[in-house]
Design a protein around this motif. Structure first.
Motif, mmCIF file in Angstrom:
data_model
loop_
_atom_site.group_PDB
_atom_site.id
_atom_site.type_symbol
_atom_site.label_atom_id
_atom_site.label_comp_id
_atom_site.label_asym_id
_atom_site.label_seq_id
_atom_site.Cartn_x
_atom_site.Cartn_y
_atom_site.Cartn_z
ATOM 1 N N GLN A 141 2.528 -1.093 4.184
ATOM 2 C CA GLN A 141 2.225 0.482 3.992
ATOM 3 C C GLN A 141 3.341 1.522 3.914
ATOM 4 O OE1 GLN A 141 1.661 3.600 5.597
ATOM 5 N NE2 GLN A 141 1.006 4.661 3.878
ATOM 6 N N ASN B 239 0.795 -1.308 -0.138
ATOM 7 C CA ASN B 239 0.059 0.068 0.088
ATOM 8 C C ASN B 239 0.781 1.163 0.057
ATOM 9 O OD1 ASN B 239 -2.908 -1.033 0.641
ATOM 10 N ND2 ASN B 239 -1.610 -2.472 2.048
ATOM 11 N N LEU C 130 -2.553 5.838 2.518
ATOM 12 C CA LEU C 130 -3.522 4.791 2.719
ATOM 13 C C LEU C 130 -3.518 4.637 4.386
ATOM 14 C CD1 LEU C 130 -3.028 2.815 -0.661
ATOM 15 C CD2 LEU C 130 -5.095 3.679 0.443
ATOM 16 N N TYR D 250 -9.525 -5.745 -2.301
ATOM 17 C CA TYR D 250 -8.518 -6.597 -1.890
ATOM 18 C C TYR D 250 -8.682 -7.984 -1.977
ATOM 19 C CZ TYR D 250 -5.855 -2.379 -0.434
ATOM 20 O OH TYR D 250 -5.417 -0.987 -0.374
ATOM 21 N N ASN E 241 -1.736 -1.551 -4.088
ATOM 22 C CA ASN E 241 -2.433 -0.198 -4.146
ATOM 23 C C ASN E 241 -1.385 0.866 -3.998
ATOM 24 O OD1 ASN E 241 -3.897 2.324 -3.783
ATOM 25 N ND2 ASN E 241 -5.531 1.251 -2.505
#
Length: 144
Positions: free
Chosen positions: A50, A8, A12, A133, A74
């Motif tokens: 992330q 990510n 996010l 996801y 993402n």
């Protein structure tokens, strides 16, 4: 058990606080829990990460090319700007990458309509919120 890296990008970590009308009220921790639950049912392991930093995402894509069976990515705003992420995905081939976006990027501002990730991803899922996801994990499980 095969491992899927779920990576990510920027902002996010702000899910649940940032523009809930677009991104919903769930947090990234909620999505991580959903991914782990879905992966278990697919006999997969998930390494969920992330970062707000482009180079870190590149490092993780390179790491995944050695350690993972696939990537759910993402990339956030880097989707539309990052040649470095584009090149990292290309270099990781044939590792399958599924691009995910919580919102429908094609129904938003024109600059979001172009993805630097898509040319080397096996597919893109956008507009289904956190469910994207889980769908990406299902797609990778079927592919690998």
């Amino acid at each position: 058990m095969k491992t899927i890296f779920v990576l990510n990008g920027p902002n996010l970590n702000m899910l649940g606080k940032r523009e809930p009308g677009i991104y919903g009220t769930g947090t990234l921790d909620d999505i991580a829990a959903d991914c782990r639950s879905a992966a278990e049912g697919l006999s997969l392991a998930v390494d969920f990460r992330q970062s707000n930093h482009e180079g870190v995402l590149v490092d993780w894509i390179q790491e995944a090319s050695q350690k993972a069976a696939g990537i759910v990515l993402n990339a956030g705003a880097y989707t539309h700007t990052s040649i470095a992420i584009h090149d990292a995905i290309r270099a990781a081939a044939p590792l399958p990458v599924v691009e995910v976006h919580l919102s429908n990027i094609h129904a938003r501002e024109p600059f979001r309509h172009v993805s630097k990730v898509a040319p080397h991803a096996v597919g893109m899922i956008c507009g289904f919120g956190p469910l994207g996801y889980t769908l990406a994990l299902q797609a990778l499980a079927a592919r690998i």
